[in-house]
Design a protein around this motif. Structure first.
Motif, PDB file in Angstrom:
ATOM      1  N   GLY A  87       0.801  -1.222   0.000  1.00 41.37           N
ATOM      2  CA  GLY A  87       0.000   0.000   0.000  1.00 41.37           C
ATOM      3  C   GLY A  87       0.828   1.264   0.000  1.00 41.37           C
ATOM      4  N   MET A  88       0.202   2.372   0.492  1.00 37.39           N
ATOM      5  CA  MET A  88       0.804   3.680   0.385  1.00 37.39           C
ATOM      6  C   MET A  88       2.080   3.806   1.199  1.00 37.39           C
ATOM      7  N   GLY A  89       2.122   3.201   2.400  1.00 38.12           N
ATOM      8  CA  GLY A  89       3.331   3.275   3.224  1.00 38.12           C
ATOM      9  C   GLY A  89       4.526   2.652   2.522  1.00 38.12           C
ATOM     10  N   ALA A  90       4.310   1.475   1.935  1.00 41.00           N
ATOM     11  CA  ALA A  90       5.395   0.815   1.208  1.00 41.00           C
ATOM     12  C   ALA A  90       5.807   1.634  -0.011  1.00 41.00           C
ATOM     13  N   ALA A  91       4.835   2.250  -0.687  1.00 39.06           N
ATOM     14  CA  ALA A  91       5.137   3.053  -1.868  1.00 39.06           C
ATOM     15  C   ALA A  91       5.981   4.268  -1.515  1.00 39.06           C
ATOM     16  N   LEU A  92       5.688   4.898  -0.370  1.00 42.34           N
ATOM     17  CA  LEU A  92       6.470   6.061   0.057  1.00 42.34           C
ATOM     18  C   LEU A  92       7.906   5.658   0.370  1.00 42.34           C
ATOM     19  N   LEU A  93       8.081   4.534   1.075  1.00 48.01           N
ATOM     20  CA  LEU A  93       9.437   4.074   1.376  1.00 48.01           C
ATOM     21  C   LEU A  93      10.147   3.651   0.107  1.00 48.01           C
ATOM     22  N   MET A  94       9.419   3.060  -0.838  1.00 48.51           N
ATOM     23  CA  MET A  94      10.007   2.680  -2.119  1.00 48.51           C
ATOM     24  C   MET A  94      10.627   3.883  -2.820  1.00 48.51           C
ATOM     25  N   SER A  95       9.868   5.010  -2.884  1.00 47.10           N
ATOM     26  CA  SER A  95      10.377   6.200  -3.565  1.00 47.10           C
ATOM     27  C   SER A  95      11.587   6.770  -2.834  1.00 47.10           C
ATOM     28  N   SER A  96      11.588   6.670  -1.494  1.00 46.64           N
ATOM     29  CA  SER A  96      12.722   7.157  -0.713  1.00 46.64           C
ATOM     30  C   SER A  96      13.970   6.325  -0.978  1.00 46.64           C
ATOM     31  N   VAL A  97      13.823   4.987  -0.990  1.00 44.49           N
ATOM     32  CA  VAL A  97      14.965   4.107  -1.256  1.00 44.49           C
ATOM     33  C   VAL A  97      15.518   4.340  -2.658  1.00 44.49           C
ATOM     34  N   LEU A  98      14.612   4.459  -3.633  1.00 43.79           N
ATOM     35  CA  LEU A  98      15.044   4.643  -5.015  1.00 43.79           C
ATOM     36  C   LEU A  98      15.813   5.958  -5.185  1.00 43.79           C
ATOM     37  N   SER A  99      15.276   7.036  -4.608  1.00 49.84           N
ATOM     38  CA  SER A  99      15.952   8.328  -4.753  1.00 49.84           C
ATOM     39  C   SER A  99      17.291   8.338  -4.014  1.00 49.84           C
ATOM     40  N   SER A 100      17.348   7.678  -2.852  1.00 47.02           N
ATOM     41  CA  SER A 100      18.612   7.614  -2.107  1.00 47.02           C
ATOM     42  C   SER A 100      19.656   6.816  -2.885  1.00 47.02           C
ATOM     43  N   ALA A 101      19.240   5.692  -3.467  1.00 50.01           N
ATOM     44  CA  ALA A 101      20.180   4.876  -4.239  1.00 50.01           C
ATOM     45  C   ALA A 101      20.735   5.661  -5.422  1.00 50.01           C
ATOM     46  N   ARG A 102      19.890   6.430  -6.090  1.00 52.48           N
ATOM     47  CA  ARG A 102      20.346   7.181  -7.266  1.00 52.48           C
ATOM     48  C   ARG A 102      21.368   8.251  -6.906  1.00 52.48           C
ATOM     49  N   VAL A 103      21.260   8.788  -5.695  1.00 54.19           N
ATOM     50  CA  VAL A 103      22.263   9.758  -5.237  1.00 54.19           C
ATOM     51  C   VAL A 103      23.606   9.074  -4.997  1.00 54.19           C
ATOM     52  N   LEU A 104      23.571   7.789  -4.621  1.00 58.11           N
ATOM     53  CA  LEU A 104      24.781   7.078  -4.210  1.00 58.11           C
ATOM     54  C   LEU A 104      25.506   6.362  -5.340  1.00 58.11           C
ATOM     55  N   TYR A 105      24.849   6.071  -6.467  1.00 53.38           N
ATOM     56  CA  TYR A 105      25.437   5.223  -7.506  1.00 53.38           C
ATOM     57  C   TYR A 105      26.843   5.651  -7.903  1.00 53.38           C
ATOM     58  N   ASP A 106      27.052   6.940  -8.095  1.00 51.58           N
ATOM     59  CA  ASP A 106      28.342   7.420  -8.595  1.00 51.58           C
ATOM     60  C   ASP A 106      29.306   7.813  -7.491  1.00 51.58           C
ATOM     61  N   SER A 107      28.848   7.733  -6.213  1.00 50.67           N
ATOM     62  CA  SER A 107      29.725   8.170  -5.124  1.00 50.67           C
ATOM     63  C   SER A 107      30.262   7.007  -4.303  1.00 50.67           C
ATOM     64  N   VAL A 108      29.859   5.770  -4.613  1.00 49.99           N
ATOM     65  CA  VAL A 108      30.394   4.604  -3.909  1.00 49.99           C
ATOM     66  C   VAL A 108      31.135   3.736  -4.910  1.00 49.99           C
TER      67      VAL A 108
END
Length: 538
Positions: A364-385
């Motif tokens: 549901g909505m709670g999982a969807a919100l955490l999904m968007s947070s994880v995805l955006s955080s991962a995209r910030v990290l791809y080129d810095s790790v």
């Protein structure tokens, strides 16, 4: 904090409780608070709440708005005790419980002057009264009840009409709580001497009206054993009272009560019959108003979910199309409007292709919100790790700090060198991935627990080489955990479906796996999101 607005309109007392924000008031019936006065504009003011504080804003009205005597030119804070003027209509501002509430008590049994079962009463002709007046009243009530209004205003309007139809000093409408058996006073009116004491309504009357669906009348409340010991009844010298069920032809929604202090008013059966008819019409209207409110809520939620679905789908990329020597497929099929699965692809500056597949706990909505947070955080990290292990460690810290301690994410993340097929990966609690060529299947098992469960964990990085003609398959647990009865599709059937697809292209292979899963489930509703990512090396 909720507030109550009160006003006298056309000689009648009216009140509204400010509960949901925003609320508009004006002459038009489209407003939640309708003020039918020629000096009030169609849309006069808007009330809004933030941080427990209500404010009023003039909407460009013709005759202006004044708060405690000064003109309202911007948002103004409302407080109990304030006086608000819309045109020439004066409204008092008070606490929502300024109106005396109903209390319950009294004897366990009673005798009644008249006690009639409502279904029987509604099926027979009225015993007395002027039939022309009754028809006129019912006709007017019908016209009144077809107008769409919010539930609180509907109830206040209904009481105003009953007040004209039945001689009385006080009217109270009590509704059953939609969850539970309690009664809530939703509307009340009084005229003549003020009733500062709460209405003391006998438990025995309440049980008779609600449980037996009966209309009750007493010709002399002061001497009725139902009211003996009820000090407010004695102090206010109530001589006659009626209580009838709000019955919508299927269930009793609550109670409509009226009483009189006049010794000249002694309610008779014709009064009880008329009040019962009006209560029946009111109950049908209340049910319709509730259905309308529920429908508005459903429409709003559907609109919000549709918007969330579009946003979530837009967050996910298409599979890479320009990686030489490789073919990719990626899909997510959610079991609800929004889901907690995710996948991503990213091409780093050194040519490495990052592949990520995840599954948020819950739905549901709670999982969807955490999904968007994880995805955006991962995209910030791809080129810095510098690799999948560092990415998982950083993601774990973010998820653990930002979630409620009960949420976690299973993640498969790989660093793929397209030129050599070398794959460095971490499988953080995700279902094992497969490398498939012909009938040979290799497993990429978990190398640690899901992300976010603990503040720190020693994940391990593993490595494999994707050979030419081999297909990497990574999926969420919605595929192996698809069910038919008590039996799961399981990982073995996933392997078999991948092997059976043979040399089909990646899109056909993905379709074959999902088709095999659905065929196994035999039409049973999917209980989880389905995500599948394939990468095939030529």
């Amino acid at each position: 904090m909720n507030l109550r607005l009160t006003a006298t309109l056309q000689g009648e007392s009216r009140s509204w409780v400010l509960e949901r924000s925003p609320v508009r008031a004006g002459r038009s019936s489209a407003n939640v608070i309708q003020v039918p006065d020629g000096t009030v504009s169609k849309e006069h003011v808007e009330f809004s709440e933030a941080g427990g504080v209500w404010r009023v804003l003039d909407l460009g009205s013709r005759n202006g708005t004044r708060l405690n005597g000064h003109a309202v030119t911007g948002p103004e804070v409302l407080r109990p005790g304030d006086t608000l003027e819309l045109g020439q209509v004066q409204l008092g501002v008070g606490e929502p419980d300024d109106m005396a509430k109903t209390v319950f008590g009294g004897t366990a049994t009673f005798d009644s002057s008249i006690k009639l079962r409502v279904p029987d009463l509604l099926q027979r002709p009225m015993t007395g009264g002027d039939p022309h007046r009754v028809m006129a009243l019912l006709s007017e009530a019908g016209r009144l009840l077809v107008l769409p209004r919010p539930l609180p205003e509907t109830c206040e309007t209904l009481l105003a009409f009953v007040e004209r139809a039945v001689p009385c000093n006080r009217l109270v409408m009590l509704l059953r709580e939609r969850e539970g058996n309690g009664l809530t006073q939703i509307a009340a009116r009084s005229r003549g001497a003020g009733f500062r004491e709460p209405l003391a309504l006998s438990n025995s009357i309440v049980r008779s009206v609600l449980e037996d669906n009966t209309a009750v009348i007493t010709g002399d409340a002061l001497n009725d054993p139902r009211f003996m010991g009820q000090q407010s009844i004695v102090a206010q010298a109530i001589h006659s009272a009626m209580a009838v069920p709000l019955w919508d032809n299927e269930k009793v929604l609550g109670i409509l009560y009226v009483d009189s202090t006049s010794p000249l008013v002694i309610y008779a059966q014709e009064n009880l019959e008329l009040l019962t008819l009006l209560a029946n019409m009111a109950a049908v209207k209340i049910t319709n108003a509730r259905l309308l409110e529920d429908d508005h809520v459903r429409q709003r939620l559907a609109h919000e979910l549709a918007t969330a679905t579009r946003i979530q789908q837009a967050l996910l990329p298409g599979p890479p199309r320009t990686v030489q020597g490789w073919h990719f497929h990626a899909r997510i099929e959610t079991c609800h409007e929004v889901g907690g699965d995710l996948y991503d692809f990213h091409r780093r500056g050194d040519g490495t292709l990052v592949m990520l597949v995840g599954d948020i706990s819950g739905k549901g909505m709670g999982a969807a919100l955490l999904m968007s947070s994880v995805l955006s955080s991962a995209r910030v990290l791809y080129d810095s790790v510098d690799g999948p292990l560092a990415l998982i460690q950083r993601l774990n810290g973010i998820v653990h700090r930002s979630s409620d301690g009960k949420s976690f994410v299973t993640v498969f993340v790989g660093w793929l060198d397209p030129a050599t097929g070398r794959l460095r990966y971490v499988n953080a609690g995700h279902p094992e991935g497969f490398l498939v060529r012909g009938e040979r299947v290799r497993s990429l098992e978990a190398t640690g627990i899901p992300v976010g469960m603990l503040a720190d964990f020693p994940w391990q990085e593993a490595e494999a080489t994707i050979e030419r003609g081999e297909t990497l398959a990574v999926f969420s647990d919605g595929i192996p955990e698809a069910q038919h009865g008590a039996e799961f599709f399981d990982l073995e059937r996933v392997k078999q479906a991948l092997v059976a697809a043979g040399h089909a292209d990646v899109d056909e292979t993905a379709n074959a796996v999902v088709h095999a899963m659905d065929e196994f489930a035999a039409g049973e509703h999917r209980a989880d999101d389905v995500t599948l990512v394939l990468a095939r090396r030529d």
